[in-house]
Design a protein around this motif. Sequence first.
Motif, short mmCIF file in Angstrom:
data_model
loop_
_atom_site.label_atom_id
_atom_site.label_comp_id
_atom_site.label_asym_id
_atom_site.label_seq_id
_atom_site.Cartn_x
_atom_site.Cartn_y
_atom_site.Cartn_z
N SER A 22 0.81 -1.17 -0.05
CA SER A 22 0.04 0.03 -0.12
C SER A 22 0.89 1.16 0.05
O SER A 22 1.72 1.14 0.74
CB SER A 22 -0.89 0.02 1.17
N HIS A 23 0.54 2.29 -0.86
CA HIS A 23 1.36 3.45 -0.91
C HIS A 23 0.39 4.59 -0.20
O HIS A 23 -0.59 4.86 -0.74
CB HIS A 23 1.61 3.69 -2.48
N LEU A 24 0.80 4.92 1.04
CA LEU A 24 0.05 5.98 1.55
C LEU A 24 0.70 7.34 1.11
O LEU A 24 1.67 7.82 1.41
CB LEU A 24 0.31 5.91 3.11
N ALA A 25 -0.26 8.31 0.71
CA ALA A 25 0.25 9.50 0.04
C ALA A 25 -0.97 10.67 0.51
O ALA A 25 -2.29 10.06 0.58
CB ALA A 25 0.56 9.45 -1.30
N GLY A 26 -0.50 11.67 0.36
CA GLY A 26 -1.67 12.78 0.55
C GLY A 26 -1.17 13.94 -0.42
O GLY A 26 -0.61 14.07 -1.24
N GLN A 49 4.76 10.33 2.70
CA GLN A 49 4.46 9.43 1.97
C GLN A 49 4.89 8.18 2.43
O GLN A 49 6.40 7.98 2.88
CB GLN A 49 4.96 9.27 0.37
N ILE A 50 4.33 7.18 2.38
CA ILE A 50 4.87 5.73 3.30
C ILE A 50 4.48 4.55 2.42
O ILE A 50 3.37 4.51 1.80
CB ILE A 50 4.20 5.55 4.83
N LEU A 51 5.41 3.75 2.25
CA LEU A 51 5.30 2.58 1.44
C LEU A 51 5.01 1.37 2.62
O LEU A 51 5.91 1.15 3.34
CB LEU A 51 6.26 2.22 0.57
N ARG A 94 9.04 5.28 5.20
CA ARG A 94 8.71 6.50 4.84
C ARG A 94 9.61 7.23 3.66
O ARG A 94 10.96 7.24 4.05
CB ARG A 94 8.84 7.31 6.29
N VAL A 95 9.01 7.31 2.61
CA VAL A 95 9.99 7.73 1.36
C VAL A 95 10.02 9.03 1.28
O VAL A 95 10.69 9.77 0.66
CB VAL A 95 9.47 7.20 0.36
N THR A 148 -7.34 12.61 15.97
CA THR A 148 -7.61 13.86 16.28
C THR A 148 -7.03 14.84 15.52
O THR A 148 -7.74 16.22 15.49
CB THR A 148 -7.23 14.21 17.68
N GLY A 149 -6.25 14.75 14.79
CA GLY A 149 -5.37 15.75 13.91
C GLY A 149 -5.63 15.50 12.34
O GLY A 149 -6.55 14.50 12.13
N ASP A 150 -5.14 16.20 11.56
CA ASP A 150 -5.44 16.11 10.16
C ASP A 150 -5.01 14.79 9.81
O ASP A 150 -4.04 14.02 10.26
CB ASP A 150 -4.50 17.10 9.51
N VAL A 151 -5.63 14.26 8.62
CA VAL A 151 -5.34 12.94 8.13
C VAL A 151 -4.46 13.34 6.92
O VAL A 151 -4.71 14.07 5.95
CB VAL A 151 -6.41 12.42 7.59
N LEU A 152 -3.13 13.06 7.19
CA LEU A 152 -2.10 13.57 6.16
C LEU A 152 -1.97 12.68 5.01
O LEU A 152 -1.33 12.95 3.85
CB LEU A 152 -0.70 13.64 6.82
N ALA A 153 -2.08 11.19 5.20
CA ALA A 153 -1.95 10.57 3.76
C ALA A 153 -2.83 9.25 4.10
O ALA A 153 -3.27 8.88 5.19
CB ALA A 153 -0.48 10.12 4.12
N LEU A 154 -3.13 8.66 2.91
CA LEU A 154 -4.25 7.55 2.87
C LEU A 154 -3.61 6.73 1.85
O LEU A 154 -3.09 7.04 0.68
CB LEU A 154 -5.70 8.01 2.32
N GLY A 155 -4.04 5.18 1.89
CA GLY A 155 -3.76 4.30 0.94
C GLY A 155 -4.56 3.06 1.10
O GLY A 155 -4.89 2.90 2.22
#
Lengths: 166, 226
Positions: free
Chosen positions: B122-126, B132-134, B148-149, B214-221
């Motif tokens: 899964s590639h998490l990105a925002g 960004q996280i693989l 964390r790339v 509780t805070g912003d969602v920064l990245a999703l995948g």
Amino acid sequence: MALGDRVAFSRLYDATSAKLFGVCLRILNNRASAEDALQESFMKVWRNADRYRSNGMSPMTWLITIARNTAIDRLRRRRAAGSDDVIEHVADSAPTPEANAVARSEAERIVACLRELDDTRAAAVRGAYLEGLSYAELADKLSVPLNTVRTWLRRSLIALQACMQR
Amino acid sequence: MTESATPEEHDMQSAEYVLRLLEPSEEAAFEAALARDPVLRGRVLTWVQHFAQMNHEFPERAPRAAVKKALIARLFGEPAPRRPWWQALWLWQGVSLAALALAAFLGVQSLVGPDPGVGYVSHLAGEAGAPQILAVYEPSDGSLRLTRVEGAARPGRVLELWAIQGDQPPQSLGVLPESAQATIALPDHLRAPEGLTLAISDEPVGGSTSGAPTGDVLALGTAHAL
């Protein structure tokens, strides 16, 4: 170029480069040449990654095949050019203690089958595979005429094939 | 290579081809025959696999670190380009290639043990500048390997990883360490995570105390099978 590719490449490299460098070094016996062959191998691997699924080999076998062939191509160019690349150490292809241990298990059938051959003939097969030696080099190394070494090797291959199929 | 050669002759030439004992001209003729003869390709593959049993005799030698740097520069150029969020399609192109290479990597690992099952990536990105996280699911031990790339936590804040299954509320998988690499165990009911959404939120040090981001969602995948 996607960052995901860099990460994936980096992981693939970290997981396999020591083995593939070992292959190149064994065949080329020269660190600088082996480094060049390693780079060339990874370029080929990365550009042909989509082909590996369909060729029927395990990924590691496929990677080692590419590295070995790349190193042998360089070895051939060196021979053809009569280049004075420094040979840093000459590896011999006697079985390592590890190989002997593995031979006792059923898993490494070819090692067991090679043991059924006469030592010199087994050395010819091992020299060709592990060091990329040509018929001429094998003849030189084993001190026999070229035609003899070719006949030996072919007989060894027939015996190996029969043994592997048992 | 002649078409009239016997099967035994084909078999010997296949073995010599794999060993690289054929002369260059013989090799070229053999390759031409190989391109049109699937039986011959089968013989070659059999010999490759026979000889591959000697592969453990090749030593493992670490190449100099400079070799990897040079390769990455040749393959990917330097430095890595930054792309805006609206070009997010490239992420999926990236993941498909990454998935392929990682499949090779995981396949390599599976050679040394029983078949561990299916891997997921899964590639998490925002938005631009966000982390960004693989994430790679390793089926042999049920862990998620995170790399964390790009990006990092905001000063004085941390990144927390969440799993979202269908319309269930997000479940915390833990706070990410500051290092670029981390391994997090996946709870049993989330293993085989096809379609699972992973999210990274911005949280106070120690992570969310409410059980929900509780805070912003920064990245999703989304996780996909390799």
